[in-house]
Design a protein around this motif. Structure first.
Motif, PDB file in Angstrom:
ATOM      1  N   GLY A  56     -15.961  29.421-114.817  1.00 44.21           N
ATOM      2  CA  GLY A  56     -16.192  28.850-113.426  1.00 44.21           C
ATOM      3  C   GLY A  56     -15.089  28.260-112.573  1.00 44.21           C
ATOM      4  O   GLY A  56     -15.152  28.232-111.688  1.00 44.21           O
ATOM      5  N   TRP A  57     -13.917  28.095-113.512  1.00 49.07           N
ATOM      6  CA  TRP A  57     -12.777  27.896-112.681  1.00 49.07           C
ATOM      7  C   TRP A  57     -12.268  28.947-111.755  1.00 49.07           C
ATOM      8  O   TRP A  57     -12.245  29.930-112.244  1.00 49.07           O
ATOM      9  CB  TRP A  57     -11.831  27.055-113.873  1.00 49.07           C
ATOM     10  CG  TRP A  57     -11.950  25.812-114.132  1.00 49.07           C
ATOM     11  CD1 TRP A  57     -13.260  25.349-114.703  1.00 49.07           C
ATOM     12  CD2 TRP A  57     -10.953  24.938-114.170  1.00 49.07           C
ATOM     13  NE1 TRP A  57     -12.974  24.162-114.997  1.00 49.07           N
ATOM     14  CE2 TRP A  57     -11.627  23.590-114.768  1.00 49.07           C
ATOM     15  CE3 TRP A  57      -9.819  24.591-114.359  1.00 49.07           C
ATOM     16  CZ2 TRP A  57     -10.854  22.538-115.328  1.00 49.07           C
ATOM     17  CZ3 TRP A  57      -9.020  23.343-114.349  1.00 49.07           C
ATOM     18  CH2 TRP A  57      -9.562  22.371-114.837  1.00 49.07           C
ATOM     19  N   CYS A  58     -11.330  28.471-110.917  1.00 50.19           N
ATOM     20  CA  CYS A  58     -10.487  29.664-110.174  1.00 50.19           C
ATOM     21  C   CYS A  58      -9.276  29.582-110.689  1.00 50.19           C
ATOM     22  O   CYS A  58      -8.839  28.637-111.366  1.00 50.19           O
ATOM     23  CB  CYS A  58     -10.686  29.205-108.621  1.00 50.19           C
ATOM     24  SG  CYS A  58     -12.205  29.485-107.832  1.00 50.19           S
ATOM     25  N   VAL A  59      -8.484  30.897-110.397  1.00 47.57           N
ATOM     26  CA  VAL A  59      -7.125  31.220-110.859  1.00 47.57           C
ATOM     27  C   VAL A  59      -6.425  31.640-109.813  1.00 47.57           C
ATOM     28  O   VAL A  59      -7.076  32.636-109.137  1.00 47.57           O
ATOM     29  CB  VAL A  59      -7.131  32.124-111.945  1.00 47.57           C
ATOM     30  CG1 VAL A  59      -5.803  32.206-112.591  1.00 47.57           C
ATOM     31  CG2 VAL A  59      -8.156  31.844-113.148  1.00 47.57           C
ATOM     32  N   LEU A  60      -5.624  31.005-109.290  1.00 51.02           N
ATOM     33  CA  LEU A  60      -4.659  31.502-108.304  1.00 51.02           C
ATOM     34  C   LEU A  60      -3.450  32.107-109.020  1.00 51.02           C
ATOM     35  O   LEU A  60      -2.551  31.333-109.547  1.00 51.02           O
ATOM     36  CB  LEU A  60      -4.129  30.318-107.320  1.00 51.02           C
ATOM     37  CG  LEU A  60      -3.020  30.518-106.349  1.00 51.02           C
ATOM     38  CD1 LEU A  60      -3.487  31.867-105.348  1.00 51.02           C
ATOM     39  CD2 LEU A  60      -2.711  29.331-105.520  1.00 51.02           C
ATOM     40  N   THR A  61      -3.195  33.395-108.904  1.00 48.36           N
ATOM     41  CA  THR A  61      -2.072  34.140-109.244  1.00 48.36           C
ATOM     42  C   THR A  61      -1.177  34.015-108.065  1.00 48.36           C
ATOM     43  O   THR A  61      -1.433  34.910-107.044  1.00 48.36           O
ATOM     44  CB  THR A  61      -2.416  35.603-109.737  1.00 48.36           C
ATOM     45  OG1 THR A  61      -3.040  36.169-108.741  1.00 48.36           O
ATOM     46  CG2 THR A  61      -3.286  35.344-111.276  1.00 48.36           C
ATOM     47  N   HIS A  62      -0.164  33.161-108.317  1.00 45.88           N
ATOM     48  CA  HIS A  62       0.970  33.080-107.031  1.00 45.88           C
ATOM     49  C   HIS A  62       1.954  34.030-107.136  1.00 45.88           C
ATOM     50  O   HIS A  62       2.846  33.980-107.846  1.00 45.88           O
ATOM     51  CB  HIS A  62       1.450  31.485-107.056  1.00 45.88           C
ATOM     52  CG  HIS A  62       1.821  31.346-105.803  1.00 45.88           C
ATOM     53  ND1 HIS A  62       3.098  30.833-105.424  1.00 45.88           N
ATOM     54  CD2 HIS A  62       1.244  31.433-104.566  1.00 45.88           C
ATOM     55  CE1 HIS A  62       3.439  30.575-104.243  1.00 45.88           C
ATOM     56  NE2 HIS A  62       1.809  30.720-103.564  1.00 45.88           N
ATOM     57  N   PHE A  63       1.745  35.200-106.277  1.00 47.96           N
ATOM     58  CA  PHE A  63       2.815  36.310-106.316  1.00 47.96           C
ATOM     59  C   PHE A  63       4.161  35.532-106.012  1.00 47.96           C
ATOM     60  O   PHE A  63       5.371  36.016-106.145  1.00 47.96           O
ATOM     61  CB  PHE A  63       2.519  37.500-105.555  1.00 47.96           C
ATOM     62  CG  PHE A  63       1.142  38.146-105.858  1.00 47.96           C
ATOM     63  CD1 PHE A  63       0.713  37.959-107.175  1.00 47.96           C
ATOM     64  CD2 PHE A  63       0.289  38.829-104.889  1.00 47.96           C
ATOM     65  CE1 PHE A  63      -0.592  38.518-107.415  1.00 47.96           C
ATOM     66  CE2 PHE A  63      -0.611  39.257-105.117  1.00 47.96           C
ATOM     67  CZ  PHE A  63      -1.174  39.335-106.504  1.00 47.96           C
ATOM     68  N   ARG A  64       4.002  34.815-104.853  1.00 47.27           N
ATOM     69  CA  ARG A  64       5.386  34.326-103.991  1.00 47.27           C
ATOM     70  C   ARG A  64       6.066  33.583-104.994  1.00 47.27           C
ATOM     71  O   ARG A  64       7.332  33.944-105.116  1.00 47.27           O
ATOM     72  CB  ARG A  64       4.938  33.276-102.947  1.00 47.27           C
ATOM     73  CG  ARG A  64       6.149  32.961-102.151  1.00 47.27           C
ATOM     74  CD  ARG A  64       5.737  31.870-101.212  1.00 47.27           C
ATOM     75  NE  ARG A  64       4.953  32.195-100.127  1.00 47.27           N
ATOM     76  CZ  ARG A  64       5.551  32.548 -99.112  1.00 47.27           C
ATOM     77  NH1 ARG A  64       6.714  32.663 -98.956  1.00 47.27           N
ATOM     78  NH2 ARG A  64       4.824  33.005 -98.072  1.00 47.27           N
ATOM     79  N   SER A  65       5.528  32.773-106.215  1.00 47.71           N
ATOM     80  CA  SER A  65       6.621  32.278-107.152  1.00 47.71           C
ATOM     81  C   SER A  65       7.324  33.188-108.020  1.00 47.71           C
ATOM     82  O   SER A  65       8.406  32.827-108.223  1.00 47.71           O
ATOM     83  CB  SER A  65       5.701  31.267-107.999  1.00 47.71           C
ATOM     84  OG  SER A  65       5.085  30.338-107.087  1.00 47.71           O
TER      85      SER A  65
END
Ligand code: HEM
Length: 491
Positions: A390-399
């Protein structure tokens, strides 16, 4: 795609005013809730790593800090600060959802490669309303794989590349013919206009004319709703956008009907994406599914290529050495083809290594899509981190793209860093401008081709100076003043 992500950000931002009042009421409970949430994720096994991070304020979590950093010239500072405190994967609360943020290239890769049993894309309500249930951006499982495969392989085909090359060159040269030396050219607008027409031709075979103009107008109304409150009542932006979509669907359905009556295009040289889906025998796709998808495919395709070209021109202007080398390489190609008496083909445009390195470096530094959001369908453990259901995951390409462990002097535009590296597949672990796994952008080859064509004709025909302009990174990447340049025709 950035419009999609932006709408996600904005739809949440607009709700924050209402939420603000709720904060006052909730303040008393905050101390208790926040204290509890600051504690690490509970793990069911001792082997699981403890996820550190802060859940911020009740309801809004850390969203306002995320947005505030987004408006600076270092939007990744939100991540940088937390990486120092908590490590490369940390928990937060963003846009109304408990979220795990991954700035770790390997963790992000595993998330991107997971199937729908573990993670599905997560979009805001206004966007899912506009996309339709069978949109490629929303569906999962075998139907998604099938449609993604059909579209992806068609976008890769030499027939489509030849068609796009011919169409793009014609539109571009027509547009360049109207450029005058005594007034500025707005690169962002020019490229948007051309890329939209190239896309509409590739998707539904539409040529410039009345229907194209109608589609352009309706599409602008449609995408305005991607950034709206999710309320469908008459008079609201979302309602107007849905009405615009209905008009576009009607037009596309009519085109599909005509294709059926006339037998569509069976020749690979003139086929479009609608023909590919109509002629597909293994899965019966309804006309409604096809027409919905033709419009939804315009969402990720519309803005991204123009931005790629605009940013490349900005970076090149700031780096004369790279511009000089790019120009020499393209002039050499032009001379060679002229001597042979051959026209330029799609593979000629893609054959120039330095030009490709300029595009790759623009994708890395520009971060047109800063990252993607997935929702966990079950508890998932990755590299020892537990991502709760139920949690979201933000895969942050910029980082990852701006991490000096992966890319030396990451804030510098340095196309030479890609020398002798083959990046044509679109992604590797530390370079994912087009995402990865099952949802790897099917338009990645096309984007490179369009950018290469533009750069070739631009640098071989013009000298130019750019007016001062700034890159804005939030809510979408764009140029503050639409990138005005002054041109002088050379050839
Ligand atoms: C510079 C240009 C572009 C960039 C940086 C870009 C980036 C991306 C990214 C990061 C994704 C992955 C989204 C996710 O994992 O949820 C994606 C998906 C997608 N892109 Fe692109 N894109 C570009 C151009 C295009 C073009 C020209 C098209 C043509 C229509 C296109 C069509 C799509 C589609 C249909 C998807 C969804 C795939 C799926 O969910 O299966 N993109 N894009």
């Amino acid at each position: 795609m950035d419009s999609i992500f932006t709408s996600f950000l904005l739809s949440i931002t607009t709700t924050t005013t209402t939420v603000f009042y709720a904060i006052v009421v909730a303040f008393v409970s905050f101390v208790f809730i926040n204290k509890r949430r600051r504690s690490p994720c509970k793990s069911s096994s001792p082997s699981k790593r403890i996820l550190l991070g802060s859940m911020g304020w009740p309801f809004i979590g850390e969203t306002l800090d995320f947005i505030a950093c987004g408006y600076t010239d270092r939007p990744q500072s939100f991540m940088d600060k937390r990486c120092l405190l908590y490590g490369k994967v940390f928990k937060s609360h963003l846009f109304g959802s408990p979220t795990i943020v991954s700035t770790d290239a390997e963790v992000s890769k595993i998330i991107l490669q997971s199937d729908a049993n573990s993670f599905v894309p997560s979009y805001p309500k206004s966007l899912t309303e506009l996309m339709g249930e069978s949109s490629i951006l929303r569906i999962n499982g075998s139907l998604h794989r099938r449609i993604h495969g059909l579209i992806g392989s068609f976008f890769k085909s030499p027939y489509l590349k030849a068609q796009v090359t011919c169409n793009m060159r014609k539109l571009l040269l027509q547009s360049m013919d109207t450029w005058k030396e005594d007034r500025p050219i707005y690169i962002q607008d020019e490229t948007k206009n051309i890329a939209f027409q190239v896309l509409a031709k590739a998707l539904i075979g539409l040529d410039p004319g009345e229907e194209m103009e109608f589609l352009k107008i309706q599409f602008q109304k449609f995408i305005a709703g991607l950034m709206s409150l999710p309320i469908k009542l008459p008079g609201t932006q979302l309602h107007r956008s849905l009405e615009a979509k209905k008009k576009m669907v009607k037009l596309v359905l009519q085109i599909i009907q005509d294709k059926k009556i006339n037998g569509g295009s069976l020749s690979q040289n003139t086929m479009d994406v609608a023909d590919v889906l109509l002629n597909n025998k293994s899965e019966k796709l309804t006309d409604e599914l096809i027409s919905d998808n033709m419009i939804d495919l315009m969402i990720p395709g519309e803005d991204s290529v123009p931005l790629l070209i605009t940013l490349a021109i900005k970076y090149l202007f700031d780096c004369p050495k790279a511009l000089h080398q790019l120009k020499e390489e393209n002039l050499e190609l032009k001379r060679r083809k002229k001597d042979l008496g051959d026209p330029l083909c799609w593979d000629d445009y893609l054959s120039l290594p330095f030009t490709q390195n300029v595009i790759t470096e623009t994708l890395r530094l520009g971060n047109i899509i800063m990252g993607v959001i997935r929702k966990a369908m079950k508890d998932v453990e990755i590299k020892g981190y537990l991502i709760p259901k139920g949690w979201c995951v933000l895969t942050h390409f910029r980082s990852v793209h701006l991490d000096d462990n992966h890319h030396e002097s990451p804030l510098q535009f340095n196309p030479w860093r890609w020398q002798d590296r083959d990046m044509s597949s679109g992604s590797n672990t530390c370079f994912t401008p087009f995402g990865g796994g099952l949802r790897l952008c099917p338009g990645h080859d096309l984007s490179r081709l369009e950018a290469s064509i533009f750069l070739h004709h631009f640098v071989t025909q013009f000298r130019w100076v750019a007016e001062d302009d700034t890159i804005i990174n939030f809510p979408t990447v764009r140029m503050k003043n639409r990138m005005p340049i002054w041109v002088k025709r050379e050839n």
